[in-house]
Motif scaffolding. Structure first.
Motif, PDB file in Angstrom:
ATOM      1  N   GLU A 190       0.824  -1.206   0.000  1.00 20.84           N
ATOM      2  CA  GLU A 190       0.000   0.000   0.000  1.00 20.84           C
ATOM      3  C   GLU A 190       0.862   1.262   0.000  1.00 20.84           C
ATOM      4  O   GLU A 190       0.507   2.263  -0.638  1.00 20.84           O
ATOM      5  N   ALA A 191       1.984   1.219   0.703  1.00 18.79           N
ATOM      6  CA  ALA A 191       2.892   2.373   0.722  1.00 18.79           C
ATOM      7  C   ALA A 191       3.510   2.603  -0.658  1.00 18.79           C
ATOM      8  O   ALA A 191       3.627   3.746  -1.117  1.00 18.79           O
ATOM      9  N   LEU A 192       3.905   1.532  -1.331  1.00 16.97           N
ATOM     10  CA  LEU A 192       4.437   1.659  -2.688  1.00 16.97           C
ATOM     11  C   LEU A 192       3.385   2.264  -3.613  1.00 16.97           C
ATOM     12  O   LEU A 192       3.695   3.134  -4.440  1.00 16.97           O
ATOM     13  N   HIS A 193       2.167   1.802  -3.473  1.00 17.96           N
ATOM     14  CA  HIS A 193       1.062   2.348  -4.273  1.00 17.96           C
ATOM     15  C   HIS A 193       0.890   3.839  -3.997  1.00 17.96           C
ATOM     16  O   HIS A 193       0.724   4.647  -4.929  1.00 17.96           O
ATOM     17  N   SER A 194       0.916   4.222  -2.735  1.00 21.81           N
ATOM     18  CA  SER A 194       0.731   5.628  -2.370  1.00 21.81           C
ATOM     19  C   SER A 194       1.827   6.513  -2.942  1.00 21.81           C
ATOM     20  O   SER A 194       1.570   7.628  -3.405  1.00 21.81           O
ATOM     21  N   ILE A 195       3.068   6.031  -2.932  1.00 23.13           N
ATOM     22  CA  ILE A 195       4.186   6.801  -3.475  1.00 23.13           C
ATOM     23  C   ILE A 195       3.964   7.098  -4.957  1.00 23.13           C
ATOM     24  O   ILE A 195       4.195   8.219  -5.428  1.00 23.13           O
ATOM     25  N   LEU A 196       3.493   6.117  -5.686  1.00 15.71           N
ATOM     26  CA  LEU A 196       3.328   6.294  -7.128  1.00 15.71           C
ATOM     27  C   LEU A 196       2.082   7.092  -7.489  1.00 15.71           C
ATOM     28  O   LEU A 196       2.080   7.851  -8.454  1.00 15.71           O
ATOM     29  N   MET A 197       1.039   6.942  -6.692  1.00 14.68           N
ATOM     30  CA  MET A 197      -0.223   7.607  -7.000  1.00 14.68           C
ATOM     31  C   MET A 197      -0.286   9.037  -6.477  1.00 14.68           C
ATOM     32  O   MET A 197      -1.123   9.816  -6.927  1.00 14.68           O
ATOM     33  N   ASN A 198       0.570   9.380  -5.528  1.00 13.40           N
ATOM     34  CA  ASN A 198       0.551  10.715  -4.926  1.00 13.40           C
ATOM     35  C   ASN A 198       1.955  11.327  -4.950  1.00 13.40           C
ATOM     36  O   ASN A 198       2.615  11.460  -3.909  1.00 13.40           O
ATOM     37  N   PRO A 199       2.437  11.699  -6.148  1.00 14.46           N
ATOM     38  CA  PRO A 199       3.823  12.180  -6.275  1.00 14.46           C
ATOM     39  C   PRO A 199       4.106  13.454  -5.492  1.00 14.46           C
ATOM     40  O   PRO A 199       5.220  13.637  -4.999  1.00 14.46           O
ATOM     41  N   LYS A 200       3.114  14.335  -5.357  1.00 13.48           N
ATOM     42  CA  LYS A 200       3.344  15.568  -4.602  1.00 13.48           C
ATOM     43  C   LYS A 200       3.579  15.260  -3.125  1.00 13.48           C
ATOM     44  O   LYS A 200       4.454  15.846  -2.487  1.00 13.48           O
ATOM     45  N   GLU A 201       2.772  14.350  -2.596  1.00 16.78           N
ATOM     46  CA  GLU A 201       2.955  13.947  -1.199  1.00 16.78           C
ATOM     47  C   GLU A 201       4.310  13.258  -1.021  1.00 16.78           C
ATOM     48  O   GLU A 201       5.023  13.492  -0.035  1.00 16.78           O
ATOM     49  N   ALA A 202       4.674  12.402  -1.972  1.00 14.86           N
ATOM     50  CA  ALA A 202       5.960  11.705  -1.905  1.00 14.86           C
ATOM     51  C   ALA A 202       7.116  12.693  -1.926  1.00 14.86           C
ATOM     52  O   ALA A 202       8.094  12.542  -1.189  1.00 14.86           O
ATOM     53  N   GLU A 203       7.002  13.715  -2.760  1.00 24.63           N
ATOM     54  CA  GLU A 203       8.050  14.731  -2.831  1.00 24.63           C
ATOM     55  C   GLU A 203       8.145  15.496  -1.521  1.00 24.63           C
ATOM     56  O   GLU A 203       9.239  15.801  -1.030  1.00 24.63           O
ATOM     57  N   SER A 204       6.991  15.811  -0.923  1.00 30.42           N
ATOM     58  CA  SER A 204       6.973  16.543   0.343  1.00 30.42           C
ATOM     59  C   SER A 204       7.630  15.726   1.455  1.00 30.42           C
ATOM     60  O   SER A 204       8.430  16.252   2.247  1.00 30.42           O
ATOM     61  N   ILE A 205       7.310  14.440   1.522  1.00 28.44           N
ATOM     62  CA  ILE A 205       7.867  13.577   2.563  1.00 28.44           C
ATOM     63  C   ILE A 205       9.371  13.385   2.380  1.00 28.44           C
ATOM     64  O   ILE A 205      10.142  13.470   3.338  1.00 28.44           O
ATOM     65  N   SER A 206       9.806  13.161   1.152  1.00 24.87           N
ATOM     66  CA  SER A 206      11.236  12.946   0.917  1.00 24.87           C
ATOM     67  C   SER A 206      12.037  14.226   1.133  1.00 24.87           C
ATOM     68  O   SER A 206      13.179  14.177   1.605  1.00 24.87           O
ATOM     69  N   SER A 207      11.455  15.385   0.826  1.00 22.09           N
ATOM     70  CA  SER A 207      12.138  16.657   1.080  1.00 22.09           C
ATOM     71  C   SER A 207      12.265  16.904   2.579  1.00 22.09           C
ATOM     72  O   SER A 207      13.299  17.383   3.057  1.00 22.09           O
ATOM     73  N   ALA A 208      11.211  16.566   3.326  1.00 22.78           N
ATOM     74  CA  ALA A 208      11.264  16.706   4.784  1.00 22.78           C
ATOM     75  C   ALA A 208      12.318  15.781   5.377  1.00 22.78           C
ATOM     76  O   ALA A 208      12.994  16.132   6.357  1.00 22.78           O
ATOM     77  N   ALA A 209      12.477  14.601   4.785  1.00 22.38           N
ATOM     78  CA  ALA A 209      13.497  13.663   5.257  1.00 22.38           C
ATOM     79  C   ALA A 209      14.894  14.229   5.053  1.00 22.38           C
ATOM     80  O   ALA A 209      15.765  14.098   5.925  1.00 22.38           O
ATOM     81  N   GLN A 210      15.109  14.862   3.911  1.00 20.20           N
ATOM     82  CA  GLN A 210      16.414  15.490   3.673  1.00 20.20           C
ATOM     83  C   GLN A 210      16.693  16.601   4.679  1.00 20.20           C
ATOM     84  O   GLN A 210      17.812  16.716   5.200  1.00 20.20           O
ATOM     85  N   ARG A 211      15.691  17.414   4.955  1.00 20.54           N
ATOM     86  CA  ARG A 211      15.876  18.488   5.945  1.00 20.54           C
ATOM     87  C   ARG A 211      16.187  17.900   7.315  1.00 20.54           C
ATOM     88  O   ARG A 211      17.038  18.430   8.045  1.00 20.54           O
ATOM     89  N   PHE A 212      15.508  16.819   7.657  1.00 25.22           N
ATOM     90  CA  PHE A 212      15.752  16.152   8.935  1.00 25.22           C
ATOM     91  C   PHE A 212      17.213  15.720   9.043  1.00 25.22           C
ATOM     92  O   PHE A 212      17.851  15.898  10.092  1.00 25.22           O
ATOM     93  N   MET A 213      17.753  15.158   7.973  1.00 28.06           N
ATOM     94  CA  MET A 213      19.140  14.701   7.992  1.00 28.06           C
ATOM     95  C   MET A 213      20.107  15.876   8.087  1.00 28.06           C
ATOM     96  O   MET A 213      21.109  15.820   8.814  1.00 28.06           O
ATOM     97  N   LYS A 214      19.832  16.935   7.345  1.00 31.59           N
ATOM     98  CA  LYS A 214      20.716  18.103   7.373  1.00 31.59           C
ATOM     99  C   LYS A 214      20.733  18.757   8.749  1.00 31.59           C
ATOM    100  O   LYS A 214      21.767  19.244   9.207  1.00 31.59           O
ATOM    101  N   GLU A 215      19.578  18.749   9.407  1.00 27.77           N
ATOM    102  CA  GLU A 215      19.480  19.415  10.708  1.00 27.77           C
ATOM    103  C   GLU A 215      20.030  18.570  11.852  1.00 27.77           C
ATOM    104  O   GLU A 215      20.427  19.115  12.882  1.00 27.77           O
ATOM    105  N   ASN A 216      20.083  17.244  11.661  1.00 25.03           N
ATOM    106  CA  ASN A 216      20.450  16.378  12.778  1.00 25.03           C
ATOM    107  C   ASN A 216      21.681  15.504  12.552  1.00 25.03           C
ATOM    108  O   ASN A 216      22.277  15.040  13.529  1.00 25.03           O
ATOM    109  N   TYR A 217      22.069  15.279  11.291  1.00 25.78           N
ATOM    110  CA  TYR A 217      23.133  14.322  11.039  1.00 25.78           C
ATOM    111  C   TYR A 217      24.195  14.849  10.072  1.00 25.78           C
ATOM    112  O   TYR A 217      24.717  14.102   9.247  1.00 25.78           O
ATOM    113  N   THR A 218      24.486  16.123  10.152  1.00 18.34           N
ATOM    114  CA  THR A 218      25.607  16.694   9.405  1.00 18.34           C
ATOM    115  C   THR A 218      26.715  17.038  10.391  1.00 18.34           C
ATOM    116  O   THR A 218      26.527  16.978  11.609  1.00 18.34           O
TER     117      THR A 218
END
Length: 232
Positions: A190-218
Motif C-alpha cells: 500500500e505504501a508503494l502504491h501511495s508513493i506512485l499515485m501521490n507524487p506531490k505527497e511523496a516529494e513533500s515527505i522525501s524533502s522533509a526527510a532530507q531536511r531532517f538529515m541536514k538538521e540532525n546528522y551533518t
C-alpha cells in the motif's frame, strides 16, 4: 572512552561521506532536469522514468526484514506490473532466512534483480535514481540506536518505506517516511502504491526527510551536540 570515540568518528565520517555523495547526485539530477525543462512535473516524470525499487542490505537480511519487502513488492506488482526490485546484498547459503529470500527472488527473475554487494561509491546513485527505498525490520535491533542505512536513505531525497519498530519510534515519524507495521507486506504494498499515485505527497515527505538529515546528522549538528556535551 577512546574506542568509543574512534567508533563515533568512523560512523560520522561514513555518514558524511554518503550524504555528500547523495547530495552531489541530487544536485546533478536537478541541473539535468532543469536543462530538460521538466519544471513543475519533474518529480512525476522522474517516478515514471525510474521504475525501480531498491534495498541495500548488509550481511543480516533478517535484521532488515528483506523477506517482508520482497513479499510486499509482489503484492504491489499484482496491480502495478512493470516495476523491478533491486537488492544489493550478498547471500549466505547456510542461513535459513537468506535461503528463503533467495528462493523467492529466483521464483520471479523478471521482477527481482540480485545485484550482489555493490562498491560504496555506487550505492548513492542507486538510491537517488530509484522510485522508492525500503527498510522493513520486523523486530527490534539488538544493537539499538538509529541505523546508518536509514539515514542514508533519508538523505537521498527518495521516498523511503520503513517499519516502525520500537527503536525508531520517537526518532522518526510519518512526516519523513512511509511508516508501516512490522511483519506487514500488505502495508508495504500500500505504501508503494501511495508513493506512485501521490507524487506531490511523496516529494513533500522525501524533502522533509532530507531536511531532517541536514538538521540532525551533518557535521555542524554533530559539532553542536559535542560542544553541548563537553559543557556539561
Amino acid at each position: 572512552f577512546f574506542d568509543t570515540a574512534v567508533i563515533m568518528r568512523f560512523q560520522i565520517s561514513h555518514t558524511i561521506f554518503f550524504v555528500k555523495r547523495i547530495l552531489f547526485k541530487i544536485k546533478s539530477r536537478r541541473i539535468d532536469m532543469r536543462r530538460k525543462n521538466f519544471y513543475g512535473r519533474a518529480f512525476l516524470s522522474f517516478l515514471k522514468k525510474n521504475k525501480t525499487f531498491f534495498v541495500c542490505s548488509g550481511a543480516n537480511l533478517e535484521r532488515d526484514g528483506l523477506l517482508d519487502s520482497l513479499q510486499g513488492f509482489l503484492l504491489f506488482n499484482d496491480t502495478h506490473p512493470g516495476y523491478t526490485f533491486e537488492i544489493a546484498s550478498s547471500i549466505n547459503q547456510n542461513d535459513q532466512y537468506h535461503k528463503k529470500c533467495l528462493d523467492l527472488i529466483n521464483l520471479h527473475p523478471n521482477l527481482f534483480k540480485l545485484l550482489g554487494p555493490l562498491p560504496p561509491y555506487l550505492i548513492p546513485e542507486k538510491m537517488v535514481e530509484s522510485s522508492a527505498l525500503l527498510l522493513t525490520p520486523h523486530q527490534n535491533y539488538q544493537t539499538k540506536g538509529f541505523p546508518t542505512k536509514l539515514g542514508e536513505y533519508l538523505a537521498s531525497g527518495t521516498p523511503t518505506i520503513c517499519s516502525m519498530i520500537d527503536d525508531l519510534i520517537g526518532v522518526i515519524n510519518a512526516n519523513i517516511v512511509y511508516s508501516v507495521k512490522p511483519n506487514s507486506p500488505q502495508m508495504i504494498a500500500e505504501a508503494l502504491h501511495s508513493i506512485l499515485m501521490n507524487p506531490k505527497e511523496a516529494e513533500s515527505i522525501s524533502s522533509a526527510a532530507q531536511r531532517f538529515m541536514k538538521e540532525n546528522y551533518t557535521i555542524d549538528s554533530y559539532k553542536k551536540a559535542l560542544i553541548s556535551f563537553l559543557k556539561i
